[in-house]
Design an enzyme around this catalytic site. Structure first.
Site, short mmCIF file in Angstrom:
data_model
loop_
_atom_site.label_atom_id
_atom_site.label_comp_id
_atom_site.label_asym_id
_atom_site.label_seq_id
_atom_site.Cartn_x
_atom_site.Cartn_y
_atom_site.Cartn_z
N HIS A 1 -23.62 -17.23 -12.05
CA HIS A 1 -23.47 -17.18 -10.60
C HIS A 1 -24.83 -16.90 -9.97
O HIS A 1 -25.61 -16.11 -10.50
CB HIS A 1 -22.47 -16.08 -10.18
CG HIS A 1 -21.97 -16.25 -8.77
ND1 HIS A 1 -22.70 -15.86 -7.68
CD2 HIS A 1 -20.83 -16.80 -8.30
CE1 HIS A 1 -22.02 -16.15 -6.59
NE2 HIS A 1 -20.88 -16.72 -6.92
N ASP B 1 -14.41 -18.93 -10.71
CA ASP B 1 -13.83 -20.26 -10.91
C ASP B 1 -13.26 -20.44 -12.30
O ASP B 1 -12.37 -21.27 -12.51
CB ASP B 1 -14.88 -21.34 -10.64
CG ASP B 1 -15.18 -21.43 -9.16
OD1 ASP B 1 -14.22 -21.46 -8.39
OD2 ASP B 1 -16.35 -21.43 -8.79
N1 ACO Z 1 -23.99 -22.70 -19.05
C1 ACO Z 1 -25.09 -22.70 -19.82
N2 ACO Z 1 -26.29 -22.25 -19.42
C2 ACO Z 1 -26.39 -21.81 -18.17
C3 ACO Z 1 -25.29 -21.78 -17.29
C4 ACO Z 1 -24.06 -22.24 -17.77
N3 ACO Z 1 -22.97 -22.23 -17.00
N4 ACO Z 1 -25.67 -21.28 -16.10
C5 ACO Z 1 -26.96 -21.00 -16.22
N5 ACO Z 1 -27.41 -21.30 -17.47
C6 ACO Z 1 -28.74 -21.07 -18.01
C7 ACO Z 1 -29.76 -22.04 -17.47
O1 ACO Z 1 -29.89 -23.18 -18.30
C8 ACO Z 1 -30.99 -21.19 -17.43
O2 ACO Z 1 -31.48 -21.07 -18.74
P1 ACO Z 1 -33.10 -20.95 -19.00
O3 ACO Z 1 -33.54 -19.75 -18.22
O4 ACO Z 1 -33.24 -20.82 -20.46
O5 ACO Z 1 -33.68 -22.22 -18.44
C9 ACO Z 1 -30.48 -19.81 -17.06
O6 ACO Z 1 -29.13 -19.79 -17.54
C10 ACO Z 1 -30.51 -19.53 -15.56
O7 ACO Z 1 -29.85 -20.58 -14.91
P2 ACO Z 1 -30.11 -21.04 -13.41
O8 ACO Z 1 -29.74 -22.46 -13.28
O9 ACO Z 1 -31.49 -20.62 -13.00
O10 ACO Z 1 -29.10 -20.13 -12.61
P3 ACO Z 1 -28.71 -20.38 -11.11
O11 ACO Z 1 -28.55 -19.06 -10.48
O12 ACO Z 1 -29.62 -21.33 -10.43
O13 ACO Z 1 -27.31 -21.13 -11.21
C11 ACO Z 1 -25.02 -21.54 -11.30
C12 ACO Z 1 -26.10 -20.52 -10.98
C13 ACO Z 1 -25.25 -22.82 -10.48
C14 ACO Z 1 -23.65 -20.97 -10.92
C15 ACO Z 1 -25.07 -21.85 -12.81
O14 ACO Z 1 -24.87 -20.67 -13.56
C16 ACO Z 1 -24.07 -22.92 -13.21
O15 ACO Z 1 -24.39 -24.12 -13.15
N6 ACO Z 1 -22.84 -22.53 -13.64
C17 ACO Z 1 -21.82 -23.48 -14.00
C18 ACO Z 1 -21.14 -24.04 -12.74
C19 ACO Z 1 -20.21 -23.02 -12.10
O16 ACO Z 1 -19.42 -22.36 -12.75
N7 ACO Z 1 -20.29 -22.94 -10.77
C20 ACO Z 1 -19.45 -22.02 -9.97
C21 ACO Z 1 -20.23 -20.86 -9.45
S1 ACO Z 1 -19.17 -19.70 -8.65
C22 ACO Z 1 -18.87 -20.30 -7.09
O17 ACO Z 1 -19.60 -21.12 -6.61
C23 ACO Z 1 -17.68 -19.83 -6.34
#
Ligand code: ACO
Length: 458
Positions: A307, A364
């Site tokens: 998140h 979610d």
């Molecule tokens: N699965 C695997 N790896 C992940 C995930 C995931 N769901 N989320 C983040 N990471 C990893 C990234 O690859 C990154 O790794 P690195 O540092 O080695 O490059 C690290 O964790 C940080 O990720 P970011 O993309 O910088 O995190 P950000 O805060 O930008 O993204 C987000 C948050 C968009 C929710 C992300 O975690 C994601 O895509 N999750 C899956 C989609 C999801 O469930 N969305 C719903 C969110 S809740 C809502 O909106 C109500």
């Protein structure tokens, strides 16, 4: 002595900018006089650092996993309140007295039915229309049936319109679903409470009543309550933007539905179920899927994990997980995807890749599972999110409407397009001639006139 921040501009001018402190000690630099005093604006793609307003409705501290509505921790509300009471808290700022609760329930009941000729609109949509498309259009259309709601200048009228919107949106959602599966649209029942009534309109048939279990009702009540507000997210900011132009409540809420529709916003719980369906259909084991996520070569993520705001845990997910466990145990549903979800959760929570990146299940992850267990089809997930978010949108609309100092939202930009260009007629453009700024026009052609036949009608 009020705090200020000092800004030194490239030309050496120094500006003192006031610092605004919120009640939870959040600090912001007030730049509202910046352009007038310096000619500069700020730029902040995605508004990652921009406080667009002051608001008294919801407080979030993502680092600590805190979510409060009007000061009340969401955990306390989830334990002690219904979705309807929470809605009243969000919209009016205080928990309702028993009398206020009764009155609002009465208004919800009285306003639950759609006007009879309004129901005909559903037939105008193709069978496979997305329910979010139907819902946004129908909320907008409601305004035409409720003209007094055009300008809401007394509290009683606002309460009625709020109840009408919260109540009818549920009727519209169920009707959109019934239309999409070719079943008769059900009328609301006056003897049922908010959540039961919605489930009745979704799943009853004219010849067979659907009676939800206590666990189903309670899980859906919690789902709505936990989605009721989340401060300045994409859809709520959209509602505020539209409201700031003094658009009516229906139009503003319809805009919120459109904004919520996107996969990056309200569509993530759908993505969770699509992921589970994919794992099941591919025959892959959970271990293999997790390895694929960690490998990153395919760019897939574990949907429902991570998140942007919540870094320790998502407080909504903690509450929904508990409800999810209770529901699944009570319903004994035989859906292999739910088993995959449990295995995924366990695998990820014990894996260093996820632990080290602070990737926990978000709201979610569990909401997709709960809605599936309740028999809600995937295309309806975001619609249910919209029903839950409605009181939050109403509260934000009211906050804008009530504040005498509200200005129409009108951000600035930094323009990066072409600078002023000379006009060339079509003939000159076809010859590749351009103006003196970008691409040089050969001198001998500069005086060439376009042949009469090639000049365009105006
Ligand atoms: N699965 C695997 N790896 C992940 C995930 C995931 N769901 N989320 C983040 N990471 C990893 C990234 O690859 C990154 O790794 P690195 O540092 O080695 O490059 C690290 O964790 C940080 O990720 P970011 O993309 O910088 O995190 P950000 O805060 O930008 O993204 C987000 C948050 C968009 C929710 C992300 O975690 C994601 O895509 N999750 C899956 C989609 C999801 O469930 N969305 C719903 C969110 S809740 C809502 O909106 C109500």
């Amino acid at each position: 002595m009020p705090e200020t921040a000092t800004l030194t501009l490239p030309d050496g001018r120094v500006l003192e900018l006031p610092v605004v402190v919120g009640t939870e000690n959040e600090h912001a630099i007030d730049i509202s006089r910046l352009r007038a005093e310096s000619g500069y604006v700020t730029i902040d793609d995605g508004y990652m650092n921009t406080g667009s307003c002051k608001s008294e409705i919801t407080f979030i501290d993502g680092e600590k996993g805190i979510l409060r509505y009007r000061g009340y921790p969401v955990e306390d509300l989830a334990k002690n309140c219904s979705f309807v009471e929470t809605s009243q808290l969000l919209i009016w700022g205080e928990l309702p007295s028993p009398e206020e609760r009764r009155h609002f329930s009465h208004l919800l009941t009285e306003n639950s039915a759609l006007p009879e000729d309004f129901r005909r609109h559903f037939a105008g949509f193709p069978v496979h229309a997305h329910p979010m498309s139907i819902m946004s259009a129908m909320i907008n259309a409601l305004q035409s049936y409720d003209l007094p709601g055009l300008i809401i200048d007394d509290e009683e009228e606002f309460e009625r319109v709020s109840a009408a919107l919260m109540s009818k949106v549920r009727t519209i959602a169920a009707a959109a679903y019934k239309s999409s599966v070719g079943e008769p649209i059900m009328y609301p029942r006056y003897d049922l409470r908010y959540v039961e009534n919605f489930l009745h309109m979704m799943f009853s048939r004219p010849y067979r009543d659907y009676v939800p279990s206590a666990e189903a009702t309670s899980a859906l009540n919690l789902f709505f309550l936990l989605h009721a507000d989340h401060e300045q997210n994409c859809s709520t900011s959209t509602v505020r933007m539209v409201a700031s132009g003094q658009a009516n409540l229906y139009a503003s809420a319809a805009a919120g539905v459109c904004a919520l529709w996107g996969r990056l916003h309200g569509g993530a719980n759908q993505a969770v179920m699509e992921m589970l369906t994919y794992i099941r259909a591919s025959g892959m084991s959970v271990k293999e899927y997790v390895a694929k996520v960690k490998d990153r070569s395919d760019g897939i993520r574990l949907m429902g994990f991570g998140h942007r705001v919540y870094r320790a845990f998502d407080p909504r997910a903690v509450l929904l997980k508990d409800a999810c466990d209770k529901l699944l145990n009570a319903m004994q549903i035989d859906d292999p995807r739910l088993d995959i979800a449990r295995q995924l959760e366990e695998a990820a929570l014990n894996d260093d890749y996820f632990i080290s990146r602070k990737l926990y299940p978000n709201v979610d992850f569990y909401s997709g599972i709960i809605l599936t267990a309740l028999g809600i089809p995937v295309e309806m997930f975001t619609v249910l999110f919209a029903i839950g978010r409605m009181p939050g949108w109403i509260a934000h609309w009211k906050e804008i409407y009530d504040a005498p100092q509200t200005k129409i939202y009108r951000p600035r930009q930094v323009y990066t397009g072409p600078v002023k260009r000379e006009w060339l007629n079509r003939f000159q453009r076809e010859k590749g001639m351009t103006d003196s700024r970008g691409f040089k026009v050969p001198e001998e052609l500069r005086t060439t006139q376009a042949p009469q036949s090639q000049s365009l009608p105006s």
